[in-house]
Scaffold this motif. Sequence first.
Motif, PDB file in Angstrom:
ATOM      1  N   LEU A  58       0.632  -1.073  -0.463  1.00 31.94           N
ATOM      2  CA  LEU A  58      -0.299   0.100   0.367  1.00 31.94           C
ATOM      3  C   LEU A  58       0.968   1.163   0.000  1.00 31.94           C
ATOM      4  O   LEU A  58       0.646   2.368  -1.001  1.00 31.94           O
ATOM      5  CB  LEU A  58      -0.895   0.334   1.401  1.00 31.94           C
ATOM      6  CG  LEU A  58      -2.363   0.780   1.112  1.00 31.94           C
ATOM      7  CD1 LEU A  58      -2.892   0.811   0.001  1.00 31.94           C
ATOM      8  CD2 LEU A  58      -2.984   1.128   2.174  1.00 31.94           C
ATOM      9  N   VAL A  59       1.749   0.983   0.883  1.00 29.83           N
ATOM     10  CA  VAL A  59       2.686   2.142   0.548  1.00 29.83           C
ATOM     11  C   VAL A  59       3.611   2.756  -0.597  1.00 29.83           C
ATOM     12  O   VAL A  59       3.448   3.791  -0.925  1.00 29.83           O
ATOM     13  CB  VAL A  59       4.252   1.806   1.698  1.00 29.83           C
ATOM     14  CG1 VAL A  59       5.006   3.027   1.661  1.00 29.83           C
ATOM     15  CG2 VAL A  59       3.555   1.957   3.074  1.00 29.83           C
ATOM     16  N   CYS A  62       0.933   4.359  -2.712  1.00 25.24           N
ATOM     17  CA  CYS A  62       0.740   6.063  -2.599  1.00 25.24           C
ATOM     18  C   CYS A  62       1.690   6.187  -2.598  1.00 25.24           C
ATOM     19  O   CYS A  62       1.159   7.408  -3.621  1.00 25.24           O
ATOM     20  CB  CYS A  62       0.043   5.440  -0.568  1.00 25.24           C
ATOM     21  SG  CYS A  62      -1.424   4.943  -0.258  1.00 25.24           S
ATOM     22  N   VAL A  66       0.874   9.695  -4.796  1.00 25.80           N
ATOM     23  CA  VAL A  66       1.723  10.606  -5.109  1.00 25.80           C
ATOM     24  C   VAL A  66       2.436  11.485  -6.518  1.00 25.80           C
ATOM     25  O   VAL A  66       2.465  11.974  -6.949  1.00 25.80           O
ATOM     26  CB  VAL A  66       2.818  11.017  -4.323  1.00 25.80           C
ATOM     27  CG1 VAL A  66       3.787  11.930  -4.040  1.00 25.80           C
ATOM     28  CG2 VAL A  66       1.428  11.152  -2.550  1.00 25.80           C
ATOM     29  N   PHE A  76       5.977  18.476   2.218  1.00 31.27           N
ATOM     30  CA  PHE A  76       6.108  17.258   2.348  1.00 31.27           C
ATOM     31  C   PHE A  76       7.140  16.990   3.389  1.00 31.27           C
ATOM     32  O   PHE A  76       7.524  15.611   4.571  1.00 31.27           O
ATOM     33  CB  PHE A  76       7.036  16.141   1.350  1.00 31.27           C
ATOM     34  CG  PHE A  76       6.071  16.134  -0.024  1.00 31.27           C
ATOM     35  CD1 PHE A  76       5.207  15.002   0.432  1.00 31.27           C
ATOM     36  CD2 PHE A  76       6.799  15.864  -1.105  1.00 31.27           C
ATOM     37  CE1 PHE A  76       4.743  14.840  -0.876  1.00 31.27           C
ATOM     38  CE2 PHE A  76       6.332  15.847  -2.371  1.00 31.27           C
ATOM     39  CZ  PHE A  76       4.941  15.540  -2.242  1.00 31.27           C
ATOM     40  N   LEU A  79       5.560  14.620   6.452  1.00 27.93           N
ATOM     41  CA  LEU A  79       6.011  13.100   6.615  1.00 27.93           C
ATOM     42  C   LEU A  79       7.149  12.336   7.295  1.00 27.93           C
ATOM     43  O   LEU A  79       7.894  13.460   7.228  1.00 27.93           O
ATOM     44  CB  LEU A  79       5.786  13.382   5.411  1.00 27.93           C
ATOM     45  CG  LEU A  79       4.655  13.292   3.855  1.00 27.93           C
ATOM     46  CD1 LEU A  79       5.532  12.465   2.494  1.00 27.93           C
ATOM     47  CD2 LEU A  79       3.633  12.321   4.777  1.00 27.93           C
ATOM     48  N   PRO A  80       7.015  11.479   7.730  1.00 26.17           N
ATOM     49  CA  PRO A  80       8.205  10.637   8.434  1.00 26.17           C
ATOM     50  C   PRO A  80       9.146  10.423   6.647  1.00 26.17           C
ATOM     51  O   PRO A  80       9.108  10.537   5.925  1.00 26.17           O
ATOM     52  CB  PRO A  80       7.781   9.147   8.466  1.00 26.17           C
ATOM     53  CG  PRO A  80       6.245   9.563   8.449  1.00 26.17           C
ATOM     54  CD  PRO A  80       5.497  11.009   8.149  1.00 26.17           C
ATOM     55  N   ASP A  82      10.960   8.810   5.736  1.00 23.51           N
ATOM     56  CA  ASP A  82      11.400   7.562   4.830  1.00 23.51           C
ATOM     57  C   ASP A  82      10.310   6.927   4.226  1.00 23.51           C
ATOM     58  O   ASP A  82      10.583   7.187   2.758  1.00 23.51           O
ATOM     59  CB  ASP A  82      11.455   6.021   5.881  1.00 23.51           C
ATOM     60  CG  ASP A  82      10.016   6.158   6.773  1.00 23.51           C
ATOM     61  OD1 ASP A  82       9.499   6.944   7.047  1.00 23.51           O
ATOM     62  OD2 ASP A  82       9.304   5.143   6.692  1.00 23.51           O
ATOM     63  N   LEU A  83       9.391   8.419   4.074  1.00 26.09           N
ATOM     64  CA  LEU A  83       7.918   8.060   3.341  1.00 26.09           C
ATOM     65  C   LEU A  83       9.164   9.489   2.266  1.00 26.09           C
ATOM     66  O   LEU A  83       8.817   9.633   0.859  1.00 26.09           O
ATOM     67  CB  LEU A  83       6.733   9.168   4.225  1.00 26.09           C
ATOM     68  CG  LEU A  83       6.236   7.652   5.113  1.00 26.09           C
ATOM     69  CD1 LEU A  83       5.084   8.089   4.939  1.00 26.09           C
ATOM     70  CD2 LEU A  83       5.855   6.003   3.928  1.00 26.09           C
ATOM     71  N   ILE A  87       9.301   9.323  -1.390  1.00 26.12           N
ATOM     72  CA  ILE A  87       8.999  10.064  -2.723  1.00 26.12           C
ATOM     73  C   ILE A  87      10.208  10.346  -3.713  1.00 26.12           C
ATOM     74  O   ILE A  87       9.524  10.804  -5.086  1.00 26.12           O
ATOM     75  CB  ILE A  87       7.349  11.148  -2.068  1.00 26.12           C
ATOM     76  CG1 ILE A  87       6.945  10.072  -1.144  1.00 26.12           C
ATOM     77  CG2 ILE A  87       7.283  12.439  -3.341  1.00 26.12           C
ATOM     78  CD1 ILE A  87       5.493  11.347  -0.953  1.00 26.12           C
TER      79      ILE A  87
ATOM     80  N   TYR B  80      -8.064  -2.310   1.114  1.00 23.83           N
ATOM     81  CA  TYR B  80      -6.636  -3.319   0.644  1.00 23.83           C
ATOM     82  C   TYR B  80      -6.023  -4.346   1.031  1.00 23.83           C
ATOM     83  O   TYR B  80      -5.565  -5.277   0.096  1.00 23.83           O
ATOM     84  CB  TYR B  80      -5.513  -1.980   0.942  1.00 23.83           C
ATOM     85  CG  TYR B  80      -3.873  -2.665   0.380  1.00 23.83           C
ATOM     86  CD1 TYR B  80      -3.381  -2.179  -1.262  1.00 23.83           C
ATOM     87  CD2 TYR B  80      -2.894  -2.954   1.193  1.00 23.83           C
ATOM     88  CE1 TYR B  80      -2.878  -2.814  -0.853  1.00 23.83           C
ATOM     89  CE2 TYR B  80      -2.085  -4.165   1.053  1.00 23.83           C
ATOM     90  CZ  TYR B  80      -1.798  -3.285  -0.713  1.00 23.83           C
ATOM     91  OH  TYR B  80      -0.794  -4.309  -0.305  1.00 23.83           O
ATOM     92  N   THR B 115       1.891  -2.190   5.331  1.00 28.13           N
ATOM     93  CA  THR B 115       1.585  -2.710   4.515  1.00 28.13           C
ATOM     94  C   THR B 115       1.682  -1.963   3.076  1.00 28.13           C
ATOM     95  O   THR B 115       2.071  -0.964   3.111  1.00 28.13           O
ATOM     96  CB  THR B 115       0.823  -3.194   5.098  1.00 28.13           C
ATOM     97  OG1 THR B 115      -0.313  -4.054   3.812  1.00 28.13           O
ATOM     98  CG2 THR B 115      -0.434  -1.813   4.607  1.00 28.13           C
TER      99      THR B 115
END
Lengths: 580, 115
Positions: A58-59, A62, A66, A76, A79-80, A82-83, A87, B80, B115
Amino acid sequence: MGSACSRKRGQLVHEDELYSVRFSKSGSFKWLLHTLSRSSSDVLRKAQRPGPGHCPSLVELCVARVREDISRYSDFSMLPRDLSQQIFNELVEWSYLTEESLEAFRDCALQDICLEEYPGVKDAWMEVVASQGQSLLSVDISCSDVTDSGLDVLKDCSNMQSLACNYCDQISEHGLKTLSGLSNLTSLSLKKCAAVTAEGAKAFADLVNLVNLDLERCPKIHGGLVHLKGLRKLETLNMRYCNCITDSDMKYLSDLTNLRELQLSCCKISDIGVSYLKGLSKLAHLNLEGCAVTAACLEAISGLASLILLNLNRCGIYDEGCENLEGLVKLKVLNLGFNHITDACLVHLKELVSLECLNLDSCKIGDEGLLHLKGLLQLRSLELSDTEVGSNGLRHLSGLRNLQSMNLSFTLVTDIGLKKVAGLNSLKSLNLDNRQITDNGLAALAGLTGLTHLDLFGARITDSGTNCLRYFKELQSLELCGGLITDAGVKNIKDLKALTLLNLSQNGNLTDRTLELISGLTALVSLNLSNTRVSNAGLHHLKLLQNLRSLSLDSCKVTASEIKKIQLASLPNLISVRPE
Amino acid sequence: MAAPAPAQHREAEEEAEEMAGVVKLISAEGFEFFVDKKAAMVSNTLRNMLTSPGGFAETREGEVRFPEISTAILEKICQYFYWSLHYSSGKETAEFPIEPEITLELMMAANYLDT
């Protein structure tokens, strides 16, 4: 007619390629691999993504979303890390990052900014790069237009461990001063940087934590190595093609006792320069390819007890002095290609039983010499191209059960000789580009079913000889250009589904029927049918070859405009076409 | 059964038991979602919670609270889970739809749930 088309491989052999025993040795194919970079089309990149079996997380979904909507986002930083890093990497990989979208990554505490070869990178981008501050650990702005002032804004990112500014031709001696503040750097890469001069190199003296330094192709480095003297942690130093480095520069390397890998190919050094390396007891890789050294330098080298790889390709080595090779018992890779050595030198290799790769290309060696290779049972790769080796000598090789790659092109080997290597069933790559080889010789090799690469460029193989190709189901590349193959012979090739490279050029009797026969070889990346009777009428058979990147149909009855049509309509990955 | 089941057989049975049943996922607002355990285990975080022996209260009670995940996001995540199961078994080929308005929030929750 094929004999007129003999050709040699690329001029310089990279020892790392040698070590890993790559099989893509024909010049044209290597070039194709190098084109697999960002510049290639989206279609190709999507094709390389995991297939339907891999369920995207799912990451990942997403992140992709984006990317598609990137213009919606301006910040951004909430955001944490790592995310935001994911991106950022996604945008770079898909070439979606622009000066505008980069702005959204201001103060994101990113750790890695890899913009190698990314189009459009310039000083204006560097402010956002620098805003990552103490979080920033690695930066790659190779091939960018960044100048001294762009580099200067990085000076506060003092945690940086890795920096690459290869091919950045806007950076000057003055700009390199910025580097001296980045004392946590362990890796620095400045390929082809004219700013690395006796003056510019001063900045290196402060980088006491450097472990890896890459100064390949720096054209003005002469006089600068004095500033490396104190970099005692250095383990790898690449100065390939720094052709202004002379013996006087070499003395500053003598105290770098942690060096494990030293690349000096095509430097202007002689035996005197090599003598300064005597004390580098941890040195495992030494590359002196193309240096003006003689066998006298082996005296210094013989003391390097850790040596695993030694590249002396294209040096001035004669037999005398080669006895100093005897003690290098840890050697796994030895390149003596294009030297003046004879069978008398090979006797000194007898005890080097760890050898896995041996290159004797174009040396003056013959059948007698091969006797001394008999005990080198670890050999995986043996290069004997352009030597005086003949059928008699090959009997000494019949026990080398680990051989995966052997090159016998332009030797005196005939069909009879091939019977002696027919039992080497580890062989994956075999080069028999040689006019003496005929159907009989090929038939003797039918048991080598593990072959992935077979070069019969100039061999005199006829249609009946191609029968045995059917056993080589693993073949990825095949060159068969002796002029005697007709459409009937191609029937034995049409089921070799693993083929990515197929060269049937110079076979003047091949017609459009050949195109039809190979139309199911959908893995093909490169196809050469030059000098055949292929015509415009047959081109439609190519349209299933979706992976095709290179197509050569020179001197055929085809027109550039008809090829262009099928390229646009059906072959999205085709990037190299002859005739143009 | 007369003879004791071979070890391999027992393991398979245990795993089947582990995957069976439903779990309750509770959003920040207190909304409850019942999902198959098998679906919930698409999330590595939930898998760890639900399978580590005795470690988590969740393992015993079969419910997990997410005080930081809103109902809308948790619903999307449950969707999902099922999409992923179908995709992996080859039954699903359509893209998983993600509305642009929720992308970042969903991404953060997905990151937490591994996930």
